[in-house]
Design an enzyme around this catalytic site. Structure first.
Site, mmCIF file in Angstrom:
data_model
loop_
_atom_site.group_PDB
_atom_site.id
_atom_site.type_symbol
_atom_site.label_atom_id
_atom_site.label_comp_id
_atom_site.label_asym_id
_atom_site.label_seq_id
_atom_site.Cartn_x
_atom_site.Cartn_y
_atom_site.Cartn_z
ATOM 1 N N ASP A 206 0.853 -1.341 -0.036
ATOM 2 C CA ASP A 206 0.081 -0.009 -0.022
ATOM 3 C C ASP A 206 0.832 1.358 -0.069
ATOM 4 O O ASP A 206 0.632 2.276 -0.862
ATOM 5 C CB ASP A 206 -0.789 0.007 1.239
ATOM 6 C CG ASP A 206 -1.927 -0.851 1.375
ATOM 7 O OD1 ASP A 206 -2.317 -1.354 2.453
ATOM 8 O OD2 ASP A 206 -2.592 -1.094 0.409
ATOM 9 N N GLU B 251 -5.636 7.041 0.269
ATOM 10 C CA GLU B 251 -5.967 6.209 1.600
ATOM 11 C C GLU B 251 -4.793 6.206 2.561
ATOM 12 O O GLU B 251 -5.330 6.368 3.698
ATOM 13 C CB GLU B 251 -6.350 4.628 1.016
ATOM 14 C CG GLU B 251 -6.748 3.959 2.349
ATOM 15 C CD GLU B 251 -7.119 2.426 2.024
ATOM 16 O OE1 GLU B 251 -6.908 2.060 0.845
ATOM 17 O OE2 GLU B 251 -7.667 1.748 2.897
ATOM 18 N N ASP C 34 -6.583 4.872 -4.260
ATOM 19 C CA ASP C 34 -6.395 3.784 -3.376
ATOM 20 C C ASP C 34 -5.449 3.044 -3.889
ATOM 21 O O ASP C 34 -5.480 2.340 -4.957
ATOM 22 C CB ASP C 34 -7.833 3.024 -3.596
ATOM 23 C CG ASP C 34 -7.893 2.090 -2.494
ATOM 24 O OD1 ASP C 34 -6.817 1.424 -1.893
ATOM 25 O OD2 ASP C 34 -9.030 1.488 -2.180
ATOM 26 N N ILE D 185 -3.864 0.004 -2.921
ATOM 27 C CA ILE D 185 -4.448 -1.442 -3.220
ATOM 28 C C ILE D 185 -5.729 -1.474 -2.748
ATOM 29 O O ILE D 185 -5.921 -1.387 -1.262
ATOM 30 C CB ILE D 185 -3.500 -2.280 -2.245
ATOM 31 C CG1 ILE D 185 -2.038 -2.307 -3.046
ATOM 32 C CG2 ILE D 185 -4.002 -3.692 -2.694
ATOM 33 C CD1 ILE D 185 -1.138 -3.484 -2.278
ATOM 34 N N ASP D 186 -6.661 -1.535 -3.593
ATOM 35 C CA ASP D 186 -8.135 -1.797 -3.135
ATOM 36 C C ASP D 186 -8.364 -3.076 -3.226
ATOM 37 O O ASP D 186 -7.978 -4.001 -4.080
ATOM 38 C CB ASP D 186 -9.018 -0.766 -4.072
ATOM 39 C CG ASP D 186 -10.325 -1.139 -3.737
ATOM 40 O OD1 ASP D 186 -10.668 -1.138 -2.640
ATOM 41 O OD2 ASP D 186 -11.252 -1.034 -4.641
ATOM 42 N N THR E 290 -7.560 -5.284 -0.505
ATOM 43 C CA THR E 290 -6.226 -5.567 0.243
ATOM 44 C C THR E 290 -6.476 -7.243 0.749
ATOM 45 O O THR E 290 -5.541 -8.027 0.677
ATOM 46 C CB THR E 290 -5.950 -4.979 1.560
ATOM 47 O OG1 THR E 290 -7.332 -4.897 2.312
ATOM 48 C CG2 THR E 290 -5.459 -3.607 1.273
ATOM 49 N N HIS F 223 -18.006 -6.270 4.788
ATOM 50 C CA HIS F 223 -17.870 -4.978 3.735
ATOM 51 C C HIS F 223 -19.321 -4.792 3.030
ATOM 52 O O HIS F 223 -19.483 -3.786 2.734
ATOM 53 C CB HIS F 223 -17.083 -5.143 2.514
ATOM 54 C CG HIS F 223 -15.482 -4.834 3.119
ATOM 55 N ND1 HIS F 223 -14.426 -5.173 2.447
ATOM 56 C CD2 HIS F 223 -14.883 -4.867 4.554
ATOM 57 C CE1 HIS F 223 -13.384 -5.174 3.052
ATOM 58 N NE2 HIS F 223 -13.709 -4.696 4.457
ATOM 59 N N SER G 299 -12.296 -5.538 -4.256
ATOM 60 C CA SER G 299 -12.107 -4.607 -5.018
ATOM 61 C C SER G 299 -12.841 -3.875 -6.071
ATOM 62 O O SER G 299 -14.066 -4.404 -6.529
ATOM 63 C CB SER G 299 -10.584 -4.517 -5.670
ATOM 64 O OG SER G 299 -10.686 -5.031 -6.880
ATOM 65 N N LYS H 137 -14.851 -5.034 -9.634
ATOM 66 C CA LYS H 137 -16.463 -5.306 -9.911
ATOM 67 C C LYS H 137 -16.822 -4.277 -10.805
ATOM 68 O O LYS H 137 -17.646 -4.796 -11.398
ATOM 69 C CB LYS H 137 -17.027 -5.394 -8.164
ATOM 70 C CG LYS H 137 -16.902 -6.435 -7.257
ATOM 71 C CD LYS H 137 -17.881 -6.409 -6.107
ATOM 72 C CE LYS H 137 -17.343 -5.524 -5.166
ATOM 73 N NZ LYS H 137 -16.079 -5.845 -4.603
ATOM 74 N N ASP I 197 -12.798 4.429 -2.906
ATOM 75 C CA ASP I 197 -13.232 3.165 -3.192
ATOM 76 C C ASP I 197 -14.444 3.221 -4.248
ATOM 77 O O ASP I 197 -14.660 2.045 -4.685
ATOM 78 C CB ASP I 197 -13.850 2.310 -1.874
ATOM 79 C CG ASP I 197 -12.925 2.117 -0.860
ATOM 80 O OD1 ASP I 197 -11.567 1.396 -1.393
ATOM 81 O OD2 ASP I 197 -13.002 2.104 0.342
HETATM 82 N N1 LIG Z 1 -17.332 -2.059 6.992
HETATM 83 C C1 LIG Z 1 -17.001 -1.797 5.849
HETATM 84 N N2 LIG Z 1 -18.120 -1.502 4.842
HETATM 85 C C2 LIG Z 1 -18.078 -1.321 3.614
HETATM 86 N N3 LIG Z 1 -16.540 -1.276 3.014
HETATM 87 C C3 LIG Z 1 -15.445 -1.255 3.963
HETATM 88 C C4 LIG Z 1 -15.812 -1.336 5.368
HETATM 89 N N4 LIG Z 1 -14.419 -1.660 5.957
HETATM 90 C C5 LIG Z 1 -13.557 -1.595 5.061
HETATM 91 N N5 LIG Z 1 -14.212 -1.296 3.786
HETATM 92 C C6 LIG Z 1 -13.812 -0.795 2.483
HETATM 93 O O1 LIG Z 1 -13.922 -2.196 1.442
HETATM 94 C C7 LIG Z 1 -12.995 -1.966 0.597
HETATM 95 C C8 LIG Z 1 -12.852 -3.311 -0.165
HETATM 96 O O2 LIG Z 1 -14.122 -3.531 -0.734
HETATM 97 P P1 LIG Z 1 -14.321 -4.685 -1.438
HETATM 98 O O3 LIG Z 1 -15.659 -4.522 -2.495
HETATM 99 O O4 LIG Z 1 -13.314 -4.993 -2.255
HETATM 100 O O5 LIG Z 1 -14.880 -5.537 -0.378
HETATM 101 S S1 LIG Z 1 -14.079 -7.114 -0.339
HETATM 102 O O6 LIG Z 1 -12.739 -6.875 0.197
HETATM 103 O O7 LIG Z 1 -14.319 -7.702 -1.389
HETATM 104 O O8 LIG Z 1 -15.304 -7.566 0.747
HETATM 105 C C9 LIG Z 1 -11.654 -1.663 1.647
HETATM 106 O O9 LIG Z 1 -10.784 -1.037 0.500
HETATM 107 P P2 LIG Z 1 -9.090 -1.282 1.034
HETATM 108 O O10 LIG Z 1 -9.093 -0.905 2.464
HETATM 109 O O11 LIG Z 1 -8.578 -0.510 -0.105
HETATM 110 O O12 LIG Z 1 -8.923 -2.630 0.517
HETATM 111 C C10 LIG Z 1 -12.460 -0.869 2.421
HETATM 112 O O13 LIG Z 1 -12.022 0.587 2.360
HETATM 113 MG MG LIG Z 2 -10.170 0.633 -1.014
HETATM 114 MG MG LIG Z 3 -6.569 0.207 -0.087
HETATM 115 MG MG LIG Z 4 -7.693 -0.263 3.626
#
Ligand SMILES: Nc1ncnc2c1ncn2[C@@H]1O[C@H](COP(=O)(O)OS(=O)(=O)O)[C@@H](OP(=O)(O)O)[C@H]1O
Ligand SMILES: [Mg+2]
Ligand SMILES: [Mg+2]
Ligand SMILES: [Mg+2]
Length: 357
Positions: free
Chosen positions: A49, A72, A144, A146-147, A149, A239, A263, A266, A293
């Site tokens: 990241d 981020e 972002d 790394i989206d 993670t 999430h 990520s 989608k 995001d």
């Molecule tokens: N509680 C909650 N609700 C909704 N979203 C949240 C939550 N917590 C975290 N995040 C954010 O979700 C990002 C990843 O989303 P994704 O669609 O990839 O979800 S998943 O990882 O497949 O579940 C993720 O992005 P990254 O941190 O860059 O991976 C977060 O920013």
């Molecule tokens: Mg993200």
């Molecule tokens: Mg990220």
């Molecule tokens: Mg993150």
């Protein structure tokens, strides 16, 4: 004569995302796959990241020194006394990526391929250029590094995501997906794509590696038939409320299984017709979704002819700061399907409230 907008921004954003993808792929191969991180190290995702944010911010800073960045990550952990090992690793990775030889498409981007390494202070400062608060007016980038993670660590989908926002409107989005198959019809075939959208100019898929022979593919969300429709949803249960998605799918009469993918990949899948509906409902009150995001994914979907709103049909507001404000969830789909999904969400909510589902 009309001029094409954001030509330089697009070129720079693609170069920055490409370089960051090279870095994250190398972090995965060096640190995740071989588990070479020692116990005291921060997780590989932190290393990935932070160094990816350093790379993108450095490139943006050279090309557009006046632009602000809502990123981020920040460098606080690296500045801490306990962060020396982490710091050294990130500085090394970022410099390795920034000083690598010039690639096609990078010819006019100052500072790249120069071989000139940055100091640890410079790297930490450039990461912290991402601490802008955003807002309603003016121009800024959102990143972002790394989206997804969790997907990155599993060796599945993740994305390097960058968008340019001007007066609260997303003007440009670039999403790098190193693990996404080039074509959904060949899931075990070649991987690695970049998705690019400039407002008013369409949405495109290009190869992750620069190529002079592969033409960009223009993306248009197809009119999917009822039996082709399915939901694109998160992998992580924390999430998004996947049980609610199931109810919406039932109301819509969807028979295909959902596609779960981490990520903003989608949004890319939706834009090229790999799935019919992006649905992300909040798991509980309180979590505020972040602009990085959804900004690049939203312009990509719109430029592919789709619609994105919150679950009540309201437009997303990228002018509120680092978050999108109170969270009602997101619905993205092709134009015809989108209104059906909003109706179905409403119905599923009513059923939930009356306990009739
Ligand atoms: N509680 C909650 N609700 C909704 N979203 C949240 C939550 N917590 C975290 N995040 C954010 O979700 C990002 C990843 O989303 P994704 O669609 O990839 O979800 S998943 O990882 O497949 O579940 C993720 O992005 P990254 O941190 O860059 O991976 C977060 O920013
Ligand atoms: Mg993200
Ligand atoms: Mg990220
Ligand atoms: Mg993150």
């Amino acid at each position: 004569m009309s001029t094409v907008p954001y030509v330089a921004e697009k070129q720079v954003a693609i170069a920055a995302v490409r370089r960051a993808c090279t870095l994250t792929a190398s972090v995965f191969n060096k640190l995740v796959k071989n588990e070479t991180l020692t116990k005291d190290d921060k997780s590989p995702v932190t290393v990935g990241d932070f160094s990816a944010q350093a790379v993108v911010n450095t490139i943006l800073g050279h090309a557009f020194p006046d632009d602000r960045i809502v990123g981020e990550e920040d460098a606080a952990d690296m500045r801490a006394e306990s962060g020396v090992e982490l710091r050294n690793r990130i500085v090394e990775l970022a410099n390795e990526t920034l000083t690598g030889p010039l690639q096609p498409g990078e010819e006019n981007i100052w500072g790249l391929g120069s071989g000139k390494a940055q100091t640890a202070e410079q790297i930490m400062d450039v990461i912290d250029r991402g601490n802008y608060d955003g807002g309603r007016t003016g121009r800024f980038w959102t990143l972002d590094p790394i989206d997804g993670t969790k997907g990155f660590l599993r060796g599945e989908q993740y994305a390097v995501c960058l968008a340019l926002i001007n007066n609260a409107r997303v003007e440009l989005g670039v999403i790098g997906c190193p693990n996404l198959p080039v074509s959904a019809s060949a899931p075990t075939g070649e991987r690695g794509c970049i998705f690019v959208a400039v407002r008013g100019e369409g949405a495109y898929q290009i190869p992750l590696s620069p190529s002079s022979t592969v033409e960009p593919i223009r993306l248009q969300i197809p009119d999917l038939s009822q039996d082709q429709l399915n939901l694109l949803e998160s992998v992580e249960k924390a999430h998004a409320k996947l049980s609610f998605n199931e109810k919406v799918a039932q109301v819509l009469g969807i028979t295909r299984e959902p596609t779960r993918m981490d990520s903003q990949a989608k949004y890319c899948a939706l834009a090229r017709g790999d799935g019919g509906v992006y649905l992300r409902m909040p798991t509980g009150a309180g979590y505020r979704e972040k602009i990085w995001d959804h900004a690049p994914g939203s312009v990509l979907v719109e430029e592919a002819g789709g619609v994105i709103t919150d679950s009540r049909g309201q437009p997303l507001d990228f002018g509120l700061g680092r978050t999108l404000g109170e969270n009602f969830g997101f619905v993205a789909a092709g134009k015809k399907v989108h209104s059906r999904v909003l109706e179905a969400v409403k119905k599923a909510k009513e059923d939930e409230a009356t306990g009739s589902a």
